[in-house]
Scaffold this motif. Structure first.
Motif, PDB file in Angstrom:
ATOM      1  N   SER A 126       0.853  -1.194   0.000  1.00  0.00           N
ATOM      2  CA  SER A 126       0.000   0.000   0.000  1.00  0.00           C
ATOM      3  C   SER A 126       0.884   1.238   0.000  1.00  0.00           C
ATOM      4  N   LYS A 150       0.867   3.645   2.164  1.00  0.00           N
ATOM      5  CA  LYS A 150       1.376   3.855   3.518  1.00  0.00           C
ATOM      6  C   LYS A 150       2.592   2.964   3.784  1.00  0.00           C
ATOM      7  N   MET A 168       5.655   4.210   1.909  1.00  0.00           N
ATOM      8  CA  MET A 168       6.256   5.376   2.573  1.00  0.00           C
ATOM      9  C   MET A 168       7.102   4.934   3.778  1.00  0.00           C
ATOM     10  N   LYS A 169       6.632   3.918   4.509  1.00  0.00           N
ATOM     11  CA  LYS A 169       7.407   3.397   5.627  1.00  0.00           C
ATOM     12  C   LYS A 169       8.723   2.793   5.119  1.00  0.00           C
TER      13      LYS A 169
END
Length: 421
Positions: free
Chosen positions: A367, A369, A372-373
């Motif tokens: 995903s 998110k 980005m992590k």
């Protein structure tokens, strides 16, 4: 079967987090040697066993106890190299390198194998850097090798290392010295360890190299080789020291240095670091070998060189707080939403890499998110998020990961690379 998921005893994995330090160490040593005119040579991992029997010496611990020797399918005895000098001497003879412009100067960065008890920086598979110089009998060659060895460690940031030097003389002056050693150590036969008793009969100089505390105490009172040098060997050693003095290279004369291999003559040396605990760590050593090429069937040709164990050298650098360059991080992480954006992110990453940009894109189907992590975990400097809107406009926002305003950028590798630069 746990052994299938553990490395063999005496070996060590070098993980991605550690390799930048290794790359810095190896490139620094090779480039330092290159300034002195030494070019890299690469030799086989294994050789015919006879090569080491004839060159290293059948009275040494290496040949008697530590070599990995086996019989191959052709019923030939072969040995994983325990050191580099013998293989390089063999290569020089086989390929006629000694017929080129002399002196021959080569450097090497290799793995070696010795069956010994692992621990305290010792491994059964280990790495060595070294140099070899063939063709010169002059003291100037010794002095250059010593200067290079000292320069290597100074360039790495180990300024507290002491260069300890000695002369083992030639065959002629060693005869009288060996006789003196036999007389001296003969008084202590009942106190010497079993290994030293065997050495005393085969190669008395090796008794000086014993690590047993009791034997070291006895060896401390032994006659000094420097008192038995012939005029030529003494003059050679004095000139080596004079050149080191002229170059401002500090050194300490240490008459107990004999090194562990039989081929050494005249100059021998070690580079010793004293840890805060008081422990002496030998970071490297070597010396001159006057008869090695002849032992292997070649013409009379003298050589000199040194080797450094890289595991021990690296651990010493880390303990001393030596500086290592930071590993370059990821320049850009391309975050994508949907299949079309994923394909475009892959295309841009590929094009950017060809322009020298460290770019990464999603390979896990994560995903936004999660992507980005991941960008944060790999310390990406910038991210670009690609979705349908960005693809339609052919423009996206280049976002700094450590704060700052986003910058609009066209979706071409050239435009992105210009902004990143």
């Amino acid at each position: 079967m746990a052994y299938l998921t553990t490395a063999p005893r005496g070996t060590k994995d070098i993980l991605p987090a550690e390799t930048p330090k290794w790359q810095h160490l190896e490139s620094t040593l090779l480039s330092t040697a290159r300034r002195y005119g030494f070019r890299e040579i690469r030799i086989p991992t294994f050789e015919h066993t006879e090569l080491f029997d004839r060159s290293v010496g059948d009275t040494t611990d290496v040949v008697q106890k530590e070599m990995y020797t086996f019989t191959d399918k052709g019923d030939r005895s072969v040995t994983l190299r325990p050191e580099g000098t013998a293989g390089i001497a063999r290569a020089a003879l086989e390929h006629g390198l000694l017929g080129d412009a002399l002196p021959l100067k080569v450097s090497y960065d290799i793995t070696c194998f010795r069956y010994e008890k692992p621990g305290s920086g010792r491994f059964r598979e280990f790495h060595q850097f070294g140099v070899e110089l063939y063709g010169s009998t002059a003291p100037a060659a010794d002095s250059e090798i010593l200067a290079l060895a000292y320069d290597c460690l100074a360039t790495l940031g180990l300024g507290s290392v002491v260069l300890e030097i000695n002369s083992l003389g030639c065959k002629e002056c060693r005869k009288a010295y060996v006789k003196a050693l036999l007389e001296y150590f003969g008084q202590y036969r009942d106190r010497l360890c079993a290994t030293c008793l065997e050495r005393l009969d085969k190669n008395p100089l090796r008794v000086l190299d014993c690590k047993s505390p009791e034997d070291k105490k006895i060896a401390a009172g032994a006659p000094s080789i420097l008192d038995y040098l012939c005029d030529d060997c003494n003059a050679h050693f004095q000139e080596v020291k004079a050149r080191l003095d002229a170059a401002g290279i500090p050194y300490l004369v240490e008459p107990t240095i004999v090194r562990g291999l039989d081929y050494y003559t005249r100059t021998v040396f070690e580079l010793v670091h004293t840890a805060p605990t008081g422990e002496r760590v030998v970071c490297g050593g070597g010396g001159r070998y006057g008869d090695l090429i002849q032992e292997l069937g070649g013409p009379p040709t003298e050589g000199i060189g040194f080797a450094m164990g890289l595991e021990r050298l690296l651990s010493t650098m880390i303990a001393e707080g030596c500086a290592f360059p930071e590993e370059p991080g990821c320049d850009l992480c391309l975050v994508s939403m949907g299949q079309a954006a994923g394909v475009r992110a892959f295309q841009l990453a590929d094009q950017l890499r060809r322009q020298g940009v460290h770019a990464q894109c999603d390979l896990m189907g994560r995903s936004v998110k999660a992507q980005m992590k991941y960008a944060n975990k790999i310390s990406a400097k910038y991210v670009i998020v690609l979705g349908d809107d960005e693809l339609a406009k052919e423009e996206a926002q280049l976002k700094p990961m450590q704060g700052g305003d986003p910058v609009p950028v066209a979706l071409t590798a050239e435009a992105i690379a210009r902004v990143l630069a």
